[in-house]
Write a protein that holds these residues in place. Structure first.
Motif, mmCIF file in Angstrom:
data_model
loop_
_atom_site.group_PDB
_atom_site.id
_atom_site.type_symbol
_atom_site.label_atom_id
_atom_site.label_comp_id
_atom_site.label_asym_id
_atom_site.label_seq_id
_atom_site.Cartn_x
_atom_site.Cartn_y
_atom_site.Cartn_z
ATOM 1 N N PRO A 100 0.850 -1.196 0.000
ATOM 2 C CA PRO A 100 0.000 0.000 0.000
ATOM 3 C C PRO A 100 0.880 1.238 0.000
ATOM 4 O O PRO A 100 1.859 1.314 0.745
ATOM 5 N N ILE A 101 0.549 2.209 -0.819
ATOM 6 C CA ILE A 101 1.397 3.390 -0.955
ATOM 7 C C ILE A 101 1.558 4.100 0.382
ATOM 8 O O ILE A 101 2.609 4.646 0.696
ATOM 9 N N ALA A 102 0.504 4.040 1.226
ATOM 10 C CA ALA A 102 0.553 4.722 2.515
ATOM 11 C C ALA A 102 1.675 4.210 3.395
ATOM 12 O O ALA A 102 2.203 4.933 4.231
ATOM 13 N N ILE A 103 2.070 2.931 3.242
ATOM 14 C CA ILE A 103 3.125 2.389 4.090
ATOM 15 C C ILE A 103 4.401 2.101 3.310
ATOM 16 O O ILE A 103 5.344 1.562 3.840
ATOM 17 N N SER A 104 4.414 2.414 2.029
ATOM 18 C CA SER A 104 5.613 2.193 1.219
ATOM 19 C C SER A 104 6.622 3.299 1.495
ATOM 20 O O SER A 104 6.258 4.469 1.576
ATOM 21 N N PRO A 105 7.907 2.985 1.649
ATOM 22 C CA PRO A 105 8.904 4.006 1.957
ATOM 23 C C PRO A 105 9.130 4.985 0.811
ATOM 24 O O PRO A 105 9.634 6.075 1.023
ATOM 25 N N GLN A 106 8.776 4.602 -0.388
ATOM 26 C CA GLN A 106 8.946 5.476 -1.539
ATOM 27 C C GLN A 106 7.988 5.036 -2.639
ATOM 28 O O GLN A 106 7.479 3.912 -2.607
ATOM 29 N N PRO A 107 7.690 5.913 -3.608
ATOM 30 C CA PRO A 107 6.779 5.523 -4.683
ATOM 31 C C PRO A 107 7.260 4.257 -5.372
ATOM 32 O O PRO A 107 8.439 4.108 -5.677
ATOM 33 N N ARG A 108 6.344 3.339 -5.592
ATOM 34 C CA ARG A 108 6.694 2.047 -6.171
ATOM 35 C C ARG A 108 5.740 1.715 -7.301
ATOM 36 O O ARG A 108 4.638 2.233 -7.396
ATOM 37 N N THR A 109 6.179 0.810 -8.155
ATOM 38 C CA THR A 109 5.265 0.227 -9.114
ATOM 39 C C THR A 109 4.555 -0.928 -8.444
ATOM 40 O O THR A 109 4.959 -1.390 -7.382
ATOM 41 N N CYS A 110 3.500 -1.414 -9.054
ATOM 42 C CA CYS A 110 2.715 -2.490 -8.473
ATOM 43 C C CYS A 110 2.714 -3.671 -9.428
ATOM 44 O O CYS A 110 2.192 -3.591 -10.537
ATOM 45 N N THR A 111 3.339 -4.774 -9.012
ATOM 46 C CA THR A 111 3.382 -5.989 -9.823
ATOM 47 C C THR A 111 3.061 -7.193 -8.943
ATOM 48 O O THR A 111 3.046 -7.106 -7.715
ATOM 49 N N LEU A 112 2.848 -8.337 -9.569
ATOM 50 C CA LEU A 112 2.655 -9.574 -8.820
ATOM 51 C C LEU A 112 3.949 -10.075 -8.196
ATOM 52 O O LEU A 112 3.926 -10.859 -7.248
ATOM 53 N N GLY A 113 5.078 -9.629 -8.739
ATOM 54 C CA GLY A 113 6.355 -10.072 -8.192
ATOM 55 C C GLY A 113 6.491 -11.583 -8.258
ATOM 56 O O GLY A 113 6.310 -12.191 -9.315
ATOM 57 N N PRO A 114 6.778 -12.240 -7.134
ATOM 58 C CA PRO A 114 6.984 -13.699 -7.140
ATOM 59 C C PRO A 114 5.682 -14.498 -7.061
ATOM 60 O O PRO A 114 5.724 -15.722 -6.965
ATOM 61 N N ALA A 115 4.544 -13.826 -7.094
ATOM 62 C CA ALA A 115 3.275 -14.537 -6.940
ATOM 63 C C ALA A 115 2.844 -15.202 -8.252
ATOM 64 O O ALA A 115 3.222 -14.763 -9.343
ATOM 65 N N PRO A 116 2.039 -16.275 -8.182
ATOM 66 C CA PRO A 116 1.524 -16.932 -9.383
ATOM 67 C C PRO A 116 0.640 -16.003 -10.218
ATOM 68 O O PRO A 116 0.061 -15.044 -9.700
ATOM 69 N N VAL A 117 0.536 -16.321 -11.497
ATOM 70 C CA VAL A 117 -0.249 -15.492 -12.420
ATOM 71 C C VAL A 117 -1.728 -15.871 -12.368
ATOM 72 O O VAL A 117 -2.606 -15.000 -12.364
ATOM 73 N N TYR A 118 -2.010 -17.158 -12.359
ATOM 74 C CA TYR A 118 -3.389 -17.637 -12.329
ATOM 75 C C TYR A 118 -3.583 -18.537 -11.106
ATOM 76 O O TYR A 118 -2.643 -19.194 -10.640
ATOM 77 N N THR A 119 -4.831 -18.587 -10.651
ATOM 78 C CA THR A 119 -5.194 -19.467 -9.536
ATOM 79 C C THR A 119 -6.466 -20.221 -9.872
ATOM 80 O O THR A 119 -7.441 -19.633 -10.344
ATOM 81 N N ILE A 120 -6.457 -21.530 -9.643
ATOM 82 C CA ILE A 120 -7.689 -22.315 -9.677
ATOM 83 C C ILE A 120 -8.233 -22.355 -8.257
ATOM 84 O O ILE A 120 -7.618 -22.940 -7.362
ATOM 85 N N ASN A 121 -9.352 -21.690 -8.040
ATOM 86 C CA ASN A 121 -9.999 -21.674 -6.734
ATOM 87 C C ASN A 121 -10.801 -22.969 -6.601
ATOM 88 O O ASN A 121 -12.023 -22.995 -6.757
#
Length: 549
Positions: A100-121
């Motif tokens: 969340p930008i409110a707790i980020s130390p500096q402006p950041r981009t938002c990506t999934l990073g190391p998280a999976p792209v798709y999920t089967i729920n």
């Protein structure tokens, strides 16, 4: 050996150069499945395919920006129960790629990073099988997740398809007498059992067990702070994020009940497992016994996807519990560390008397509003208060030399009619996400009796090292979860937990965090090469606990 290493390195470099025969496909690769292929999978799994979005995407400019939603996400960011509701929300993320930008130390981009792209729920085991088949046929990395309560990134996976079993809910059923699903006669268990048929958390199972005055070996949020109050946690807040049939149990699973009944892995009577070829089988001591062995301690999501487990339950016993809190007078941390050493030396005797539990200590805590202190809550089943107090006579006689002169020592005893009453009142507290964050490093070590009792000097040196200095805010946790049945279960031929458990009395954890990335390497090196090495030197023959390594 050198030629072999060079060969492996060469193979790795070729893989990264793009040989699709040996590397998984990731977004942007020519082999990445088309949208129509993903749509076909969505149809196969009854519309339960999710295109993952970062939890805090509402805080960033673009299609999903929503200031009200962002404010809510920011307020809940450190709530592990909130994080587990998202397919890419984690208790201990290895990277915060979209804070969340409110707790980020500096402006950041938002990506999934190391998280999976798709999920089967997933809501059915057949959907799990379909996901495994899709990942194989399309050469896509596969990740298995229940609640995301993990410290080692096992629920993450860049560019992956994730199978989420949290919402497979086929019920929790109680068997007065264990009934093998296939008539297996290989088990000698004649007691009661609970069938956990889906991605439930321990809160759900405790309700079934405790209302019947039964005891089950299960987990809760890792204990980092003990608050000995009979009123705390009455609504099970501390159990909401630990899944029953995933990594906790399959990795070993310690509990306040482990001393009396063994590790969680050793409670498993049978399990329904989806294999790598998509077959759905029942594994127990009569069939698929090698798989039954493997999932009882060999690691979660490794040998198959477990969608149901049947576990032992036990009659309730009364519990005597003790809380011990020690704080230094006049900032005398040396005396505090001396007293902690005395306590560590007494752990084997205390545990051989039937006690188990959890504690924590620090001379420079990274936790807000905490001063130097030691505290624990331990308990024993089916003992009188008088006998329990006698079991601590030797320890308290040793500690008496500090009391009122250099340390303040507070001891409180409690009596409970059942294990469930004790567990709800004193056994654990909910841990915020931030304690197991990407800005922290930790390690654990198992200690046997000899390491704790042979040399006080060596033990004191280790405790002094893991305590850190004034410039190293450090937190230590001690888990009194070995001894007793954990040791004697070495005779269980179907248990695959680390054999080091069979010599373990306590598991000790040390952790540090950092406030800026420039100090991250220093902290990691300290945890690994200073504090971790000091722990290993004290007991070189044991190891780390798989789920808290």
């Amino acid at each position: 050996m050198l030629l072999k290493i060079l060969s492996l390195l060469q193979s790795a470099s070729l893989c990264y150069a793009g040989l699709q025969a040996s590397c998984k496909c990731t977004p942007g690769d020519p082999c990445w499945p088309s949208l129509s292929t993903w749509d076909a999978l969505n149809t196969t799994v009854s519309g339960n395919l999710i295109r993952n979005l970062p939890v805090a995407i509402s805080c960033y400019p673009g299609t999903y920006q929503d200031n009200n939603e962002c404010a809510y996400v920011s307020s809940q960011w450190s709530n592990s129960a909130f994080q587990q509701l998202s397919p890419v929300g984690y208790f201990g993320p290895t990277e915060e790629s979209c804070p969340p930008i409110a707790i980020s130390p500096q402006p950041r981009t938002c990506t999934l990073g190391p998280a999976p792209v798709y999920t089967i729920n997933s809501t059915e085991p057949e959907e799990v099988a379909a996901g495994i088949k899709f990942a194989q046929e399309n050469h896509v990395r596969l990740v298995i997740r229940n609640t995301g309560h993990d410290m080692l990134g096992k629920s993450e996976g860049y560019g992956a398809l994730q199978i989420w079993i949290k919402y497979i809910r086929k019920g929790i059923s109680f068997q007065e007498k264990y009934i093998p699903s296939n008539g297996c006669t290989g088990s000698d268990w004649a007691g009661s059992a609970i069938v956990i048929a889906g991605g439930y958390v321990w809160q759900d199972v405790y309700k079934v067990a405790f209302e019947r005055n039964l005891t089950v070996v299960g987990g809760g949020d890792p204990v980092r702070e003990i608050l000995p109050s009979k009123k705390q946690n009455s609504d099970f807040l501390f159990t909401k994020t630990v899944g029953c049939i995933g990594g906790y149990t399959q990795g070993g699973g310690h509990s306040p009940a482990s001393h009396d009944y063994g590790l969680a892995a050793d409670q498993v009577l049978e399990a329904q497992v989806v294999l790598a070829n998509g077959d759905i089988v029942t594994a127990n001591s009569c069939q698929f016994s090698d798989l039954y062995f493997a999932i009882r301690g060999g690691g979660g999501g490794t040998y198959g996807v477990v969608t149901s487990m049947t576990v032992k339950v036990y009659p309730n016993k009364p519990v005597v519990a003790q809380s011990l809190a020690i704080t230094p007078l006049a900032k005398d941390t040396d005396s505090l560390l001396d007293a902690i050493t005395d306590i560590y030396q007494q752990y084997p005797n205390i545990m051989n008397s039937g006690f188990s539990g959890y504690g924590s200590w620090s001379i420079n805590s990274p936790m807000p509003n905490q001063t130097a202190s030691y505290m624990h809550v331990v308990a024993a089943m089916n003992k009188s208060l008088v006998q329990s107090q006698k079991d601590f006579d030797e320890l308290f006689q040793t500690l008496q030399k500090y009391n009122g002169s250099s340390l303040r020592i507070l001891v409180v005893w409690y009596e409970f009619p059942t294990y469930g009453a004790y567990f709800q009142a004193m056994s654990g507290v909910s841990q915020p996400v931030g304690v197991a964050s990407p800005n922290s490093a930790m390690t654990s070590r198992m200690f046997g009796k000899a390491a704790l009792t042979t040399s006080r000097t060596a033990l004191r040196n280790m405790i002094g090292t893991t305590a850190g200095n004034s410039g190293e805010p450090t937190f230590n946790t001690v888990e009194l979860v070995g001894g007793g049945k954990v040791l004697t279960d070495a005779s269980d031929k179907y248990s695959s937990v680390n054999p080091a458990w069979r010599s373990t009395y306590i598991v000790s954890i040390v952790a540090r965090s950092w406030s800026n990335h420039s100090s991250a390497k220093t902290v990691k090196d300290d945890i690994t090469n200073i504090k971790g090495v000091a722990m290993r030197a004290l007991d070189p023959l044991l190891g780390s606990y798989m789920n808290e390594a």
